[in-house]
Structure formats: C-alpha cells, structure tokens
Design a protein around this motif. Structure first.
Motif, PDB file in Angstrom:
ATOM      1  N   THR A 213       0.836  -1.206   0.000  1.00 26.20           N
ATOM      2  CA  THR A 213       0.000   0.000   0.000  1.00 26.20           C
ATOM      3  C   THR A 213       0.871   1.257   0.000  1.00 26.20           C
ATOM      4  OG1 THR A 213      -0.197  -0.271   2.396  1.00 26.20           O
ATOM      5  CG2 THR A 213      -2.056  -1.016   1.050  1.00 26.20           C
ATOM      6  N   HIS A 214       0.253   2.354  -0.383  1.00 22.80           N
ATOM      7  CA  HIS A 214       0.967   3.621  -0.527  1.00 22.80           C
ATOM      8  C   HIS A 214       1.021   4.367   0.806  1.00 22.80           C
ATOM      9  CE1 HIS A 214       1.348   7.891  -1.600  1.00 22.80           C
ATOM     10  NE2 HIS A 214       1.997   7.482  -2.666  1.00 22.80           N
ATOM     11  N   ASN A 215      -0.087   4.377   1.486  1.00 16.54           N
ATOM     12  CA  ASN A 215      -0.218   4.934   2.845  1.00 16.54           C
ATOM     13  C   ASN A 215      -0.260   6.456   2.947  1.00 16.54           C
ATOM     14  OD1 ASN A 215      -0.294   2.423   4.418  1.00 16.54           O
ATOM     15  ND2 ASN A 215       1.745   2.125   3.546  1.00 16.54           N
ATOM     16  N   ASP A 216      -0.221   7.150   1.818  1.00 15.65           N
ATOM     17  CA  ASP A 216      -0.311   8.614   1.848  1.00 15.65           C
ATOM     18  C   ASP A 216      -1.023   9.069   0.569  1.00 15.65           C
ATOM     19  OD1 ASP A 216      -0.006  11.279   2.375  1.00 15.65           O
ATOM     20  OD2 ASP A 216       2.177  11.305   2.201  1.00 15.65           O
ATOM     21  N   THR A 217      -2.275   8.633   0.428  1.00 20.08           N
ATOM     22  CA  THR A 217      -2.987   8.778  -0.845  1.00 20.08           C
ATOM     23  C   THR A 217      -3.736  10.109  -0.950  1.00 20.08           C
ATOM     24  OG1 THR A 217      -4.669   7.429   0.214  1.00 20.08           O
ATOM     25  CG2 THR A 217      -3.240   6.325  -1.361  1.00 20.08           C
ATOM     26  N   LYS A 218      -3.059  11.174  -0.568  1.00 23.85           N
ATOM     27  CA  LYS A 218      -3.627  12.509  -0.760  1.00 23.85           C
ATOM     28  C   LYS A 218      -3.743  12.780  -2.253  1.00 23.85           C
ATOM     29  CE  LYS A 218      -0.966  15.525   1.597  1.00 23.85           C
ATOM     30  NZ  LYS A 218      -0.538  16.501   2.594  1.00 23.85           N
ATOM     31  N   LEU A 219      -4.775  13.524  -2.604  1.00 23.20           N
ATOM     32  CA  LEU A 219      -5.007  13.842  -4.014  1.00 23.20           C
ATOM     33  C   LEU A 219      -3.753  14.428  -4.676  1.00 23.20           C
ATOM     34  CD1 LEU A 219      -7.207  13.980  -6.223  1.00 23.20           C
ATOM     35  CD2 LEU A 219      -7.774  16.262  -5.383  1.00 23.20           C
ATOM     36  N   ASN A 220      -2.979  15.239  -3.923  1.00 20.33           N
ATOM     37  CA  ASN A 220      -1.807  15.865  -4.552  1.00 20.33           C
ATOM     38  C   ASN A 220      -0.604  14.924  -4.650  1.00 20.33           C
ATOM     39  OD1 ASN A 220      -0.831  15.911  -1.939  1.00 20.33           O
ATOM     40  ND2 ASN A 220      -1.176  18.103  -1.632  1.00 20.33           N
ATOM     41  N   ASN A 221      -0.802  13.660  -4.289  1.00 22.21           N
ATOM     42  CA  ASN A 221       0.245  12.664  -4.543  1.00 22.21           C
ATOM     43  C   ASN A 221      -0.069  11.828  -5.780  1.00 22.21           C
ATOM     44  OD1 ASN A 221       1.994  13.378  -2.497  1.00 22.21           O
ATOM     45  ND2 ASN A 221       0.897  12.174  -0.964  1.00 22.21           N
ATOM     46  N   LEU A 222      -0.974  12.347  -6.596  1.00 20.41           N
ATOM     47  CA  LEU A 222      -1.307  11.694  -7.856  1.00 20.41           C
ATOM     48  C   LEU A 222      -1.206  12.728  -8.988  1.00 20.41           C
ATOM     49  CD1 LEU A 222      -2.525   9.217  -9.396  1.00 20.41           C
ATOM     50  CD2 LEU A 222      -4.782  10.126  -8.822  1.00 20.41           C
ATOM     51  N   LEU A 223      -0.440  12.390 -10.022  1.00 21.14           N
ATOM     52  CA  LEU A 223      -0.356  13.276 -11.188  1.00 21.14           C
ATOM     53  C   LEU A 223      -1.384  12.829 -12.223  1.00 21.14           C
ATOM     54  CD1 LEU A 223       3.543  13.342 -11.737  1.00 21.14           C
ATOM     55  CD2 LEU A 223       2.186  14.741 -10.175  1.00 21.14           C
ATOM     56  N   PHE A 224      -2.023  13.817 -12.852  1.00 20.49           N
ATOM     57  CA  PHE A 224      -2.965  13.541 -13.941  1.00 20.49           C
ATOM     58  C   PHE A 224      -2.344  14.008 -15.255  1.00 20.49           C
ATOM     59  CE2 PHE A 224      -7.010  12.579 -11.768  1.00 20.49           C
ATOM     60  CZ  PHE A 224      -6.681  12.900 -10.465  1.00 20.49           C
ATOM     61  N   ASP A 225      -2.688  13.334 -16.326  1.00 17.53           N
ATOM     62  CA  ASP A 225      -2.223  13.754 -17.641  1.00 17.53           C
ATOM     63  C   ASP A 225      -2.965  15.031 -18.028  1.00 17.53           C
ATOM     64  OD1 ASP A 225      -1.949  14.015 -20.502  1.00 17.53           O
ATOM     65  OD2 ASP A 225      -1.191  11.957 -20.492  1.00 17.53           O
ATOM     66  N   LYS A 226      -2.203  16.078 -18.309  1.00 21.63           N
ATOM     67  CA  LYS A 226      -2.820  17.374 -18.624  1.00 21.63           C
ATOM     68  C   LYS A 226      -3.687  17.294 -19.875  1.00 21.63           C
ATOM     69  CE  LYS A 226      -0.347  21.314 -16.814  1.00 21.63           C
ATOM     70  NZ  LYS A 226       0.901  22.043 -16.934  1.00 21.63           N
ATOM     71  N   LYS A 227      -3.247  16.502 -20.843  1.00 21.73           N
ATOM     72  CA  LYS A 227      -3.986  16.452 -22.118  1.00 21.73           C
ATOM     73  C   LYS A 227      -5.274  15.648 -22.001  1.00 21.73           C
ATOM     74  CE  LYS A 227      -0.138  17.107 -25.262  1.00 21.73           C
ATOM     75  NZ  LYS A 227       1.034  16.282 -24.933  1.00 21.73           N
ATOM     76  N   GLY A 229      -6.577  14.263 -19.070  1.00 21.71           N
ATOM     77  CA  GLY A 229      -7.267  14.343 -17.787  1.00 21.71           C
ATOM     78  C   GLY A 229      -7.261  13.023 -17.025  1.00 21.71           C
ATOM     79  N   GLU A 230      -6.633  12.007 -17.599  1.00 21.99           N
ATOM     80  CA  GLU A 230      -6.615  10.687 -16.943  1.00 21.99           C
ATOM     81  C   GLU A 230      -5.536  10.636 -15.852  1.00 21.99           C
ATOM     82  OE1 GLU A 230      -8.766   8.153 -17.434  1.00 21.99           O
ATOM     83  OE2 GLU A 230      -9.778   9.634 -18.699  1.00 21.99           O
ATOM     84  N   PRO A 231      -5.761   9.816 -14.802  1.00 26.86           N
ATOM     85  CA  PRO A 231      -4.717   9.654 -13.786  1.00 26.86           C
ATOM     86  C   PRO A 231      -3.471   9.056 -14.430  1.00 26.86           C
ATOM     87  CG  PRO A 231      -6.461   8.022 -13.498  1.00 26.86           C
ATOM     88  CD  PRO A 231      -6.935   8.977 -14.539  1.00 26.86           C
ATOM     89  N   LEU A 232      -2.307   9.590 -14.043  1.00 27.62           N
ATOM     90  CA  LEU A 232      -1.086   9.216 -14.739  1.00 27.62           C
ATOM     91  C   LEU A 232      -0.101   8.464 -13.851  1.00 27.62           C
ATOM     92  CD1 LEU A 232       0.554   9.635 -17.388  1.00 27.62           C
ATOM     93  CD2 LEU A 232       1.391  11.776 -16.394  1.00 27.62           C
ATOM     94  N   CYS A 233       0.286   9.107 -12.741  1.00 23.15           N
ATOM     95  CA  CYS A 233       1.387   8.536 -11.957  1.00 23.15           C
ATOM     96  C   CYS A 233       1.210   8.843 -10.468  1.00 23.15           C
ATOM     97  CB  CYS A 233       2.698   9.149 -12.458  1.00 23.15           C
ATOM     98  SG  CYS A 233       4.147   8.599 -11.556  1.00 23.15           S
ATOM     99  N   VAL A 234       1.370   7.826  -9.658  1.00 27.35           N
ATOM    100  CA  VAL A 234       1.321   8.010  -8.207  1.00 27.35           C
ATOM    101  C   VAL A 234       2.722   8.400  -7.742  1.00 27.35           C
ATOM    102  CG1 VAL A 234       0.949   6.835  -6.002  1.00 27.35           C
ATOM    103  CG2 VAL A 234      -0.583   6.372  -7.926  1.00 27.35           C
ATOM    104  N   VAL A 235       2.833   9.496  -6.992  1.00 25.91           N
ATOM    105  CA  VAL A 235       4.147   9.950  -6.499  1.00 25.91           C
ATOM    106  C   VAL A 235       4.198   9.844  -4.971  1.00 25.91           C
ATOM    107  CG1 VAL A 235       4.466  11.478  -8.489  1.00 25.91           C
ATOM    108  CG2 VAL A 235       3.523  12.421  -6.381  1.00 25.91           C
ATOM    109  N   ASP A 236       5.266  10.354  -4.383  1.00 25.72           N
ATOM    110  CA  ASP A 236       5.445  10.354  -2.928  1.00 25.72           C
ATOM    111  C   ASP A 236       5.402   8.924  -2.370  1.00 25.72           C
ATOM    112  OD1 ASP A 236       5.812  11.261  -0.398  1.00 25.72           O
ATOM    113  OD2 ASP A 236       4.151  12.699  -0.423  1.00 25.72           O
ATOM    114  N   LEU A 237       6.384   8.126  -2.785  1.00 25.67           N
ATOM    115  CA  LEU A 237       6.367   6.698  -2.463  1.00 25.67           C
ATOM    116  C   LEU A 237       7.095   6.362  -1.157  1.00 25.67           C
ATOM    117  CD1 LEU A 237       7.034   5.316  -6.066  1.00 25.67           C
ATOM    118  CD2 LEU A 237       4.840   5.758  -4.948  1.00 25.67           C
TER     119      LEU A 237
END
Ligand code: ADP
Ligand code: GN1
Ligand code: MG
Length: 367
Positions: A213-227, A229-237
């Motif tokens: 599990t990621h354990n810090d799934t705040k919305l701002n720890n997910l990048l979306f594709d600007k073009k 609008g789809e979820p792209l990459c989970v960060v802050d691992l």
C-alpha cells in the motif's frame, strides 16, 4: 529551508556535467523540501529528505527503487507507458540513489514528469472518481509484488490505537503548554476511544489481507495527464509498505471528499461530500475492484472514518508537542487542521447509513 550552499552542493552531486538553469521550491507537501530543477538537459524533482520523519533513508530508497522498477516492468509488459506512469530515480554522480551532503542532510532526485496536473482539491465527484482509478490501479499493479520484501519504513504508521497512545502522551506532557486551547478537540477524540481498533483487530485476526500500500494517498500525490485528464502517476512513495487497502482508500477519502482545504479555518465550509465518497468507491471498483474482498468493501466507511480521525489525532498531537513533525505556517495551523478532520468525522457519522449502503453496493469478491 536548506541554505543555498547546501542546495548548490546537492545540485552538483546530481548534475555534475549539466548546467542548472533554475531550482525553485515546488509543491505543498508537509514533510520534505521539494524543488523543481531545470537544467540544460532536462527537468527534475530534487528533494531534501526530512530525516526526523524518515531516519532510515537507505531502507526507504531501497523500497522505492524496488517498487518503481517493478512498476516499470509491469507497465511495459502491459503495453503502457513506463516513462510517464511511474517515478524514476535519478542517481547521484556516485551512482547512489540518495546523496548525503557535508552537513549530513540527505537529498534525492527524480525525473520530472512533464505535462502533468496536480490537484489540491477535487472540485467534482467525477475528478475524484478518476483519482480513485489512479490509486486503485497502483494497488492492482503491485498485486504481484512480494509484500514481505518491503521494509516497514515507519512502523505503526496507520495503527490508529498506537496513534491514540501518542496523542495521550502528548496530552500528558503538554510540552508546548497548549492543552487548554485544545480541550474540546481532545474531548472529541476521547469520546471515540472505543472505536479505534476496528481495522487493526481485523488485520490481526487475518480477516483483511496485507497488501503493498501507498499509505499517503492525498489527491496531490497523484499526477494527472494534462492532455487527457486521466490519472497518470502516483508519487510520494516514501511510505510504500505492507498495509491495508483501507488505509489507502480511507486516507484518500479523508482528503478528497472534503468540501474544503485540510487547513480551512472557517469550519462552516467543511463538509463531507457523499457524492465524492460514492465516486471514489465506484472508481476503486472499476480499477482495483476485482482484487478486493467483500470485507474490504464492507469496511470502506470505517476506513474513511478511522483514517480521518487518526490524521486529526496526529495534527492534534503535533500541536500539543509544539509543531515538531508537520510543516506549519502559523502557531494554530496544526490545531486548525485537526479541527477540519474532526468536522469531517462528525459529518461522516451523520451520513453513516448512506455510506454503508454505498459500500455494500460496491460488492467485492468473497474471500
Ligand atoms: P511531500 O512528501 O513533501 O509531499 P512529494 O514527493 O509529494 O513531497 O512532492 C511534492 C509535490 O511535487 C507533489 O505533490 C507533486 O506535485 C510534485 N512531484 C513530485 N514528484 C514529481 C515528479 N517526478 N514529476 C512531477 N511532479 C512531481
Ligand atoms: C503528510 O508528505 P505529505 O504532505 O504528502 C503525512 C501524511 C499525512 C499528510 C496530511 C510521512 O503527507 O501521513 O496524512 O501529511 N506524511 C507523513 O496532510 O507523515
Ligand atoms: Mg506529497
């Protein structure tokens, strides 16, 4: 804030042959100091790691290296984009995945993922549903990763009863002399003391599966594709560890199903949005859905409520301890954060039957 000389030392360690054009503070995380770096050759994220929070940096980076290379392989085998859909560590000039500067501070760098959007708030349930797909897919992609090979970087991170003991200690010590000003919030938690061990009990009894599990799934720890609008990459691992899916589910809902910012001082603006909760359950169902057990679905409301109460307890404990953990901008910051979390908990309690209904409709495979 690290001084300029240390920042320059870190930049030289990661970009010895390159010319750095810009290094600017970036993001709004509560833990590290993050910089966006532009060089002649590319764009990067450079972070001074918070060593008070993460003393075991070697183990933390080993977890991240293992998880990101696994994700890279899995994404490639699925015909997806391994370059943009996972973080990539940039080694320092010695080939290490972090650099220790002459003052003992540790730094690491990632390739910057371009053309990505980050949200501090989910303005619509629809956006939040897409976030659920992103975090759900993360869980799903890591389904085959050997969970026991990961270091437990921060033991008991989401152990709510342990978080309660830490709050009790902070209350007893009253280090910052702030007890009186937090009496109502302390009372709020004490009234709920009997409800804190539901998830940890179920884990201990083997009723819920241990997952990566990621354990810090705040919305701002997910990048979306600007073009797209789809979820792209989970960060802050940093906190990827063995854990419960309900930690990830609950923590995401805690942050993203609020109608206000985590530190909104006007509590009249803070509500728990049931449509957001419904969208998150549905987004999770459509991504990680197949993998989740019936009990994982059933306990989704408990996950949301407990992760919110727990985060509130952590803010409150830090307030009582004198703001030693989370970055704060003013003396009441942690108290204000704790208050929003408790308002959300109360609002969830009011809408409990509807939440249970939504979770029951999500179904999940039987164990
Ligand atoms: P913290 O632990 O302090 O929250 P994060 O690792 O989440 O630090 O980084 C802070 C912000 O930087 C993230 O919310 C995200 O917006 C951005 N970010 C982090 N890594 C990348 C990356 N590789 N590419 C693009 N943006 C990133
Ligand atoms: C911290 O690093 P950041 O800002 O994504 C914290 C989380 C809290 C969150 C509250 C390692 O997350 O656990 O839920 O703040 N991270 C750590 O906003 O403690
Ligand atoms: Mg973050």
């Amino acid at each position: 804030m690290p001084n300029q000389a240390k920042l320059s030392e870190a930049l030289t360690a990661f970009f010895p042959e390159d010319t750095v054009r810009t290094a600017r503070r970036h993001g709004s995380g509560h833990i590290h100091a993050t910089y966006w770096v532009e060089t002649e050759e590319g764009e990067y994220i450079l972070q001074k790691i918070n060593r008070q929070v993460f003393p075991k940096i070697r183990e933390m980076m080993a977890n991240i290296a293992a998880v990101t290379s696994y994700l890279e392989r899995t994404l490639a085998s699925l015909g997806r984009d391994p370059v943009r859909e996972t973080l990539h560590i940039l080694p320092d000039r010695a080939g290490e995945c972090f650099y220790q500067d002459s003052a003992g501070e540790c730094w690491r760098a990632y390739h910057f993922i371009r053309d990505a959007a980050v949200f501090q708030k989910a303005d619509t349930p629809e956006l939040f549903g897409r976030a659920a797909q992103g975090f759900g897919r993360f869980l799903e992609l890591l389904e085959g990763f050997p969970v026991n090979s990961l270091y437990e970087i921060l033991p008991d991170f989401h152990n709510t009863p342990v978080r309660f003991s830490q709050l009790q200690k902070a209350i007893a010590e009253n280090r910052a002399g702030r007890f009186k000003g937090a009496a109502r919030e302390i009372e709020f938690v004490l009234r709920r003391q009997g409800t804190l061990s539901l998830l940890t009990d179920a884990l201990q009894k083997g009723e819920l599966p241990l997952r990566v599990t990621h354990n810090d799934t705040k919305l701002n720890n997910l990048l979306f594709d600007k073009k797209t609008g789809e979820p792209l990459c989970v960060v802050d691992l940093d906190t990827v560890m063995p854990g419960l899916s309900l930690y990830d589910f609950g923590d995401a809902v805690r942050f993203g199903a609020s109608t206000a910012a985590e530190d909104e001082p006007d509590l009249n603006k803070v509500h728990f949005s049931l449509p957001h909760f419904e969208a998150y359950v549905e987004g999770y169902r459509s991504s990680a859905g197949e993998k989740l057990t019936a009990l994982e679905y059933e306990l989704m409301p408990e996950g949301a409520r407990l992760m919110t109460l727990e985060c509130g307890m952590r803010f409150l404990a830090d307030y009582l301890n004198g703001d030693i953990y989370f970055h704060t901008e003013h003396p009441a910051h942690n108290l204000e954060r704790a208050r929003t979390q408790f308002v959300l908990v109360e609002d969830m309690e009011r809408q409990w039957d509807r939440m249970k209904q939504t979770a029951a409709n999500g179904k999940g495979k039987s164990k």
